[in-house]
Design a protein around this motif. Structure first.
Motif, mmCIF file in Angstrom:
data_model
loop_
_atom_site.group_PDB
_atom_site.id
_atom_site.type_symbol
_atom_site.label_atom_id
_atom_site.label_comp_id
_atom_site.label_asym_id
_atom_site.label_seq_id
_atom_site.Cartn_x
_atom_site.Cartn_y
_atom_site.Cartn_z
ATOM 1 N N LEU A 22 -19.814 -16.205 1.022
ATOM 2 C CA LEU A 22 -20.736 -15.217 1.559
ATOM 3 C C LEU A 22 -21.970 -15.834 2.218
ATOM 4 O O LEU A 22 -22.753 -15.128 2.858
ATOM 5 N N GLY A 23 -22.141 -17.135 2.038
ATOM 6 C CA GLY A 23 -23.385 -17.792 2.418
ATOM 7 C C GLY A 23 -23.828 -17.578 3.844
ATOM 8 O O GLY A 23 -25.028 -17.490 4.122
ATOM 9 N N GLN A 24 -22.885 -17.480 4.789
ATOM 10 C CA GLN A 24 -23.243 -17.370 6.199
ATOM 11 C C GLN A 24 -23.373 -15.926 6.679
ATOM 12 O O GLN A 24 -23.821 -15.700 7.811
ATOM 13 N N THR A 25 -23.000 -14.962 5.833
ATOM 14 C CA THR A 25 -22.998 -13.569 6.299
ATOM 15 C C THR A 25 -23.890 -12.640 5.483
ATOM 16 O O THR A 25 -24.426 -11.678 6.029
ATOM 17 N N ALA A 26 -24.042 -12.889 4.194
ATOM 18 C CA ALA A 26 -24.855 -11.998 3.354
ATOM 19 C C ALA A 26 -26.340 -12.241 3.590
ATOM 20 O O ALA A 26 -26.772 -13.362 3.861
ATOM 21 N N ALA A 27 -27.137 -11.179 3.465
ATOM 22 C CA ALA A 27 -28.594 -11.310 3.602
ATOM 23 C C ALA A 27 -29.213 -11.821 2.316
ATOM 24 O O ALA A 27 -30.139 -12.645 2.339
ATOM 25 N N ALA A 28 -28.707 -11.325 1.181
ATOM 26 C CA ALA A 28 -29.273 -11.707 -0.111
ATOM 27 C C ALA A 28 -28.257 -11.457 -1.201
ATOM 28 O O ALA A 28 -27.429 -10.547 -1.102
ATOM 29 N N VAL A 29 -28.322 -12.276 -2.250
ATOM 30 C CA VAL A 29 -27.412 -12.116 -3.387
ATOM 31 C C VAL A 29 -28.113 -12.621 -4.638
ATOM 32 O O VAL A 29 -28.888 -13.577 -4.588
ATOM 33 N N SER A 30 -27.858 -11.965 -5.763
ATOM 34 C CA SER A 30 -28.383 -12.460 -7.036
ATOM 35 C C SER A 30 -27.423 -13.515 -7.578
ATOM 36 O O SER A 30 -26.213 -13.288 -7.624
ATOM 37 N N PRO A 31 -27.923 -14.696 -7.956
ATOM 38 C CA PRO A 31 -27.036 -15.778 -8.393
ATOM 39 C C PRO A 31 -26.532 -15.585 -9.815
ATOM 40 O O PRO A 31 -27.130 -14.849 -10.611
ATOM 41 N N VAL A 32 -25.433 -16.224 -10.122
ATOM 42 C CA VAL A 32 -24.904 -16.306 -11.491
ATOM 43 C C VAL A 32 -24.559 -17.765 -11.764
ATOM 44 O O VAL A 32 -23.748 -18.345 -11.057
#
Length: 303
Positions: A255-265
């Motif tokens: 998702l790194g190149q397309t998502a705006a933001a993500v909560s990490p695990v």
């Protein structure tokens, strides 16, 4: 891609607890006390048990860990719940899921004492959550709600994401995360679509959403082709990948190149959930009736 980390928020929640703990100690003559029941040492959620114990000890909370064998049976489980419920030295009870097969029943949720049920699983606490119309009723209602669902809401607020008016897709309909979280988001004026194993086209739902929250428990299940570009994702999953490393439901590398933001695990929802649990344990002690010596003559205790 922005990482919606939860460690800073967790530290803020925990930093506010020592004065409240000392106030409980002054009133009850002891620190708040949490009992944790965990049947499976190798379950994904059990990873956090040691962290919960360590965090309690660091803050000065009393914590007791019970690890029954599944073979002891349901009657022994019910007896343990009854014992802890009647113990005046225990303020809070945390049931780690999963429970053994056949244990997650209405009888169990009815037997869990609502005043000590800090993860909001009891019939009374869950019912109170689902009749709330606004989130202020949930925050100030004097009852308990599932800590993980609450942690998601608090993480959104911490990162200045206002659910009001958003179309939010929640993947997973468990009683601990998906359904209570959907209720909380609805109380915050979001429009929520709850996806599950029978949803015909989950990706189609995601592609029309403003925000996606995944809590399905499948390692790196969420891929970029399931989402539109620029999506914000809250990952509630606690899984282990093929290398036995903890990971979420979202494939962050993909998702790194397309998502705006993500909560990490790890490091996203998990630390906030832990802080919400400890905060709830302190709250349970604060809500305990005063010792008899403090009651006015002729006073009435409502339990």
């Amino acid at each position: 891609m922005k990482l919606l980390e939860g460690k800073t928020l967790s530290a803020e929640i925990l930093a506010a607890l020592p004065p409240r703990i000392e106030a409980v100690r002054a009133r009850l003559g002891r620190a708040p006390a949490l009992a944790i029941i965990n049947y499976f040492a190798d379950s994904p959620s059990a990873v956090y048990v040691k962290r919960k114990v360590a965090a309690c000890e660091k803050l000065g909370l009393t914590v007791k860990l019970f690890s029954p064998a599944p073979g002891e049976g349901y009657a022994a489980f019910k007896a343990l719940l009854a014992k802890l419920g009647a113990d005046p030295a225990i303020d809070a009870i945390m049931l780690e899921r999963p429970l053994p097969d056949g244990f997650e029943t209405l009888e169990t949720w009815d037997a869990l004492p609502a005043a000590k049920d800090v993860d909001g699983l009891s019939s009374l606490n869950m019912g109170r959550l689902f009749i709330a119309r606004k989130f202020a009723e949930i925050e100030n209602g004097g009852y308990f709600v599932p800590c993980t669902a609450l942690a998601v809401v608090r993480l959104l607020k911490f990162h200045n994401i206002n659910p009001a008016g958003l179309n939010i897709a929640v993947a997973g309909r468990s009683a601990v995360v998906g359904r209570p979280l959907a209720q909380m988001l609805t109380a915050l004026d979001a429009t929520v679509t709850l996806c599950h194993t029978r949803t015909k086209d989950t990706a189609a739902v995601f592609k029309t959403a403003d925000l996606v929250i995944t809590a399905v428990g499948k390692a790196k299940w969420l891929k970029k082709e399931m989402l539109p570009p620029g999506m914000t994702i809250i990952d509630v999953g606690t899984n282990f990948d093929a290398d036995n490393k903890m990971c979420g439901d979202a494939d962050i590398e993909d998702l790194g190149q397309t998502a705006a933001a993500v909560s990490p695990v790890p490091g996203g929802v998990g630390p906030v959930t832990l802080a919400c649990l400890l905060e709830a344990a302190v709250k349970a002690a604060e809500l305990r009736p005063a010792p008899a010596a403090e009651l006015p003559k002729g006073g009435i205790i409502l339990t």
